[in-house]
Write a protein that holds these residues in place. Structure first.
Motif, PDB file in Angstrom:
ATOM      1  N   TYR A   1       0.850  -1.177   0.000  1.00 45.91           N
ATOM      2  CA  TYR A   1       0.000   0.000   0.000  1.00 45.91           C
ATOM      3  C   TYR A   1       0.886   1.227   0.000  1.00 45.91           C
ATOM      4  N   LYS A   2       0.828   1.982  -1.111  1.00 46.55           N
ATOM      5  CA  LYS A   2       1.593   3.216  -1.235  1.00 46.55           C
ATOM      6  C   LYS A   2       0.727   4.383  -0.755  1.00 46.55           C
ATOM      7  N   VAL A   3       1.352   5.321  -0.066  1.00 46.62           N
ATOM      8  CA  VAL A   3       0.619   6.452   0.481  1.00 46.62           C
ATOM      9  C   VAL A   3       0.526   7.553  -0.569  1.00 46.62           C
ATOM     10  N   GLU A   4      -0.726   7.942  -0.901  1.00 42.96           N
ATOM     11  CA  GLU A   4      -0.976   9.045  -1.829  1.00 42.96           C
ATOM     12  C   GLU A   4      -2.114   9.889  -1.287  1.00 42.96           C
ATOM     13  N   GLU A   5      -1.783  11.132  -0.888  1.00 45.31           N
ATOM     14  CA  GLU A   5      -2.786  12.073  -0.398  1.00 45.31           C
ATOM     15  C   GLU A   5      -3.646  11.465   0.706  1.00 45.31           C
ATOM     16  N   LYS A   6      -2.958  10.935   1.708  1.00 41.71           N
ATOM     17  CA  LYS A   6      -3.594  10.368   2.901  1.00 41.71           C
ATOM     18  C   LYS A   6      -4.510   9.186   2.585  1.00 41.71           C
ATOM     19  N   LYS A   7      -4.221   8.545   1.485  1.00 41.40           N
ATOM     20  CA  LYS A   7      -4.952   7.332   1.137  1.00 41.40           C
ATOM     21  C   LYS A   7      -3.965   6.214   0.855  1.00 41.40           C
ATOM     22  N   ALA A   8      -4.428   4.983   1.075  1.00 43.36           N
ATOM     23  CA  ALA A   8      -3.618   3.806   0.810  1.00 43.36           C
ATOM     24  C   ALA A   8      -3.971   3.277  -0.572  1.00 43.36           C
ATOM     25  N   VAL A   9      -2.987   3.303  -1.467  1.00 47.29           N
ATOM     26  CA  VAL A   9      -3.206   2.850  -2.831  1.00 47.29           C
ATOM     27  C   VAL A   9      -2.521   1.488  -3.008  1.00 47.29           C
ATOM     28  N   LYS A  10      -3.269   0.531  -3.411  1.00 46.54           N
ATOM     29  CA  LYS A  10      -2.752  -0.818  -3.591  1.00 46.54           C
ATOM     30  C   LYS A  10      -1.891  -0.887  -4.853  1.00 46.54           C
ATOM     31  N   VAL A  11      -0.645  -1.362  -4.701  1.00 48.08           N
ATOM     32  CA  VAL A  11       0.278  -1.446  -5.826  1.00 48.08           C
ATOM     33  C   VAL A  11       0.867  -2.862  -5.880  1.00 48.08           C
TER      34      VAL A  11
ATOM     35  N   GLY B   1      11.819   7.258  -2.490  1.00 47.80           N
ATOM     36  CA  GLY B   1      11.145   8.352  -1.803  1.00 47.80           C
ATOM     37  C   GLY B   1       9.677   8.095  -1.522  1.00 47.80           C
ATOM     38  N   ASP B   2       9.042   7.141  -2.223  1.00 48.00           N
ATOM     39  CA  ASP B   2       7.646   6.807  -1.925  1.00 48.00           C
ATOM     40  C   ASP B   2       7.533   6.239  -0.519  1.00 48.00           C
ATOM     41  N   SER B   3       6.365   6.466   0.102  1.00 49.30           N
ATOM     42  CA  SER B   3       6.098   5.900   1.416  1.00 49.30           C
ATOM     43  C   SER B   3       5.146   4.722   1.271  1.00 49.30           C
ATOM     44  N   VAL B   4       5.450   3.653   1.986  1.00 50.57           N
ATOM     45  CA  VAL B   4       4.571   2.480   1.979  1.00 50.57           C
ATOM     46  C   VAL B   4       4.182   2.154   3.411  1.00 50.57           C
ATOM     47  N   VAL B   5       3.007   1.555   3.555  1.00 54.97           N
ATOM     48  CA  VAL B   5       2.483   1.211   4.871  1.00 54.97           C
ATOM     49  C   VAL B   5       3.213  -0.026   5.377  1.00 54.97           C
ATOM     50  N   THR B   6       3.725   0.072   6.595  1.00 59.78           N
ATOM     51  CA  THR B   6       4.447  -1.062   7.192  1.00 59.78           C
ATOM     52  C   THR B   6       3.712  -1.669   8.372  1.00 59.78           C
ATOM     53  N   SER B   7       2.703  -0.970   8.890  1.00 61.01           N
ATOM     54  CA  SER B   7       1.926  -1.495  10.012  1.00 61.01           C
ATOM     55  C   SER B   7       0.499  -0.996   9.889  1.00 61.01           C
ATOM     56  N   GLY B   8      -0.445  -1.923  10.030  1.00 59.09           N
ATOM     57  CA  GLY B   8      -1.852  -1.569   9.915  1.00 59.09           C
ATOM     58  C   GLY B   8      -2.448  -1.888   8.565  1.00 59.09           C
ATOM     59  N   GLN B   9      -1.654  -2.452   7.640  1.00 59.99           N
ATOM     60  CA  GLN B   9      -2.141  -2.679   6.291  1.00 59.99           C
ATOM     61  C   GLN B   9      -3.079  -3.880   6.165  1.00 59.99           C
ATOM     62  N   ILE B  10      -3.137  -4.705   7.182  1.00 58.26           N
ATOM     63  CA  ILE B  10      -3.969  -5.906   7.090  1.00 58.26           C
ATOM     64  C   ILE B  10      -5.451  -5.553   6.909  1.00 58.26           C
TER      65      ILE B  10
ATOM     66  N   THR C   1      -8.018  -1.413   2.528  1.00 57.82           N
ATOM     67  CA  THR C   1      -8.477  -1.729   1.179  1.00 57.82           C
ATOM     68  C   THR C   1      -7.971  -0.640   0.254  1.00 57.82           C
ATOM     69  N   ASP C   2      -7.999  -0.898  -1.029  1.00 62.81           N
ATOM     70  CA  ASP C   2      -7.490   0.064  -2.000  1.00 62.81           C
ATOM     71  C   ASP C   2      -8.272   1.374  -1.908  1.00 62.81           C
ATOM     72  N   GLY C   3      -7.565   2.488  -1.687  1.00 64.64           N
ATOM     73  CA  GLY C   3      -8.181   3.799  -1.601  1.00 64.64           C
ATOM     74  C   GLY C   3      -8.640   4.187  -0.213  1.00 64.64           C
ATOM     75  N   ALA C   4      -8.415   3.345   0.802  1.00 64.94           N
ATOM     76  CA  ALA C   4      -8.859   3.648   2.157  1.00 64.94           C
ATOM     77  C   ALA C   4      -8.105   4.854   2.702  1.00 64.94           C
ATOM     78  N   GLU C   5      -8.829   5.658   3.481  1.00 62.26           N
ATOM     79  CA  GLU C   5      -8.201   6.813   4.113  1.00 62.26           C
ATOM     80  C   GLU C   5      -7.379   6.341   5.312  1.00 62.26           C
ATOM     81  N   ILE C   6      -6.245   6.996   5.502  1.00 61.60           N
ATOM     82  CA  ILE C   6      -5.337   6.588   6.572  1.00 61.60           C
ATOM     83  C   ILE C   6      -4.858   7.806   7.349  1.00 61.60           C
ATOM     84  N   ARG C   7      -4.376   7.529   8.524  1.00 58.57           N
ATOM     85  CA  ARG C   7      -3.733   8.547   9.364  1.00 58.57           C
ATOM     86  C   ARG C   7      -2.390   7.984   9.787  1.00 58.57           C
ATOM     87  N   ILE C   8      -1.328   8.693   9.439  1.00 58.47           N
ATOM     88  CA  ILE C   8       0.026   8.221   9.748  1.00 58.47           C
ATOM     89  C   ILE C   8       0.336   8.531  11.208  1.00 58.47           C
TER      90      ILE C   8
END
Length: 380
Positions: free
Chosen positions: A325-335, A356-365, A368-375
């Motif tokens: 899950y790559k972080v794009e505009e506070k959303k998790a994008v499935k790649v 330089g891209d950020s990926v989710v390392t905890s909480g990704q279980i 879903t694709d496009g879900a809003e996230i808080r870092i």
């Protein structure tokens, strides 16, 4: 009456529904807290582990010079000793009789030398007499031995003299040898103190006070623990990973952190098992690394160059795909990604991710694709 009650309840429900429909509907959106890390580009290496074992760097047996009774032992198995430290005392059982035998042998050798010297002196006189018996001129062969006979007598006397002189030299050598053997017998007739030939640890003691020790097997063995010797058996395919003289990190049971080992020997031919032996030394001043301790060579090996490296914990694997899950505009994008090589901490991948891209390392279980996230940790 019952009909009236039912009618009243129905009207109440209708009223409540109407009131509810008048309120503005508030859509509640779910925001998942996550942890992230940045992707990097670089060379991906893996740590190859080669099992090894610690051994003494040197082993020295301590053998008595002569058989005898163990009269004193000053160490125990496991004691640390320095070079020259006393280990035990051995008293020869037949020391005095050996001295007497060697004294007799020396006296006999000296007697033989005296006889040889006397024979040599006689031979020298015989040569002088033979040389002085020259035939008178003109009378050779008439009144006595001929000149030719006299020359033969001189030659024979000189030959006997040469033999006599050789006998003297041989007798003198026998005297010297007998003197050395007598000195050795005298030294061995008294108690012998066994000392440590090196600094190390006493690993075995054969016998107790009062037992007989022989000069055919060691009374004790002293092993050197500093440096510690690390040995491993490797395959032909692993040989390129080792370079004689190079330094490597080794994990040992006696140390919480990896220690540095310098490779001292790499076999050029395999042993009976078809494996090649390698040896490395580790500084071990306190003797903490004991013989038999398990060790592991940590060998970094380049696997993929100029690749995308992500934290391994960012990978999500299902039965039919692997993705992050790559972080794009506070959303998790499935790649979706393809794993080229993986280690516990990091993995080399290919996909629509870059440096330089950020990926989710905890909480990704639960994402879903496009879900809003808080870092977690970022200011809201």
């Amino acid at each position: 009456m019952k009909r009236g009650i039912l009618l009243s309840l129905l009207l109440l429900l209708i009223l409540l529904a109407a009131c509810s429909s008048d309120e503005p509907e508030e859509e509640k959106k779910r925001v998942t807290p996550v942890e992230t890390e940045e992707i990097r580009e670089g060379t991906f290496t893996v740590e190859r582990e080669i099992l090894a074992r610690a051994e003494p760097s040197a082993t020295s047996p301590v053998v008595p010079g002569a058989p005898g009774e163990i009269t004193f032992i000053s160490v125990e198995e496991g004691d640390r000793v320095e070079r020259g430290d006393a280990l035990a005392e051995i008293t020869p059982g037949q020391g005095e009789s050996q001295v007497e035998l060697q004294e007799n042998a020396l006296a006999q050798a000296r007697q033989q030398l005296d006889q040889a010297i006397s024979s040599r002196d006689d031979a020298e006189e015989a040569v002088e007499r033979a040389r002085s018996q020259e035939a008178p001129e003109g009378l050779s062969g008439l009144l006595g031995p001929s000149e030719q006979e006299l020359e033969g007598q001189v030659a024979q006397a000189e030959q006997q003299l040469s033999q006599a002189r050789s006998a003297v030299e041989s007798a003198r050598l026998q005297v010297e040898q007998a003197e050395i053997q007598l000195e050795q017998a005298r030294e061995q007739s008294g108690p012998e103190t066994l000392t440590s030939p090196r600094s190390g640890v006493v690993t075995s003691i054969q016998g107790n006070v009062g037992d007989m020790a022989t000069n055919q097997q060691p009374f004790a063995t002293v092993v050197s623990l500093n440096p510690a010797l690390i040995t491993a058996s490797i395959t032909a395919e692993q040989l390129p990973l080792f370079e004689e003289g190079a330094k490597y990190e080794v994990d040992v049971e006696a140390s919480e952190e990896p220690v540095e080992a310098q490779l001292t020997n790499v076999a050029t031919v395999p042993g009976d098992t078809g494996l090649y032996s390698v040896e490395a030394e580790i500084s071990n001043p306190d003797g903490d690394i004991k013989p038999g301790t398990t060790a592991v060579f940590q060998l970094p090996e380049t696997v993929v160059e100029n690749t995308t490296i992500i934290p391994t914990e960012a990978l999500v694997e299902t039965s039919d795909e692997t993705f992050v899950y790559k972080v794009e505009e506070k959303k998790a994008v499935k790649v979706p990604v393809s794993v080229e090589s993986s280690q516990t901490e990091e993995s080399a991948v290919t996909g629509d991710v870059s440096d330089g891209d950020s990926v989710v390392t905890s909480g990704q279980i639960t994402l879903t694709d496009g879900a809003e996230i808080r870092i977690i940790g970022e200011d809201e």
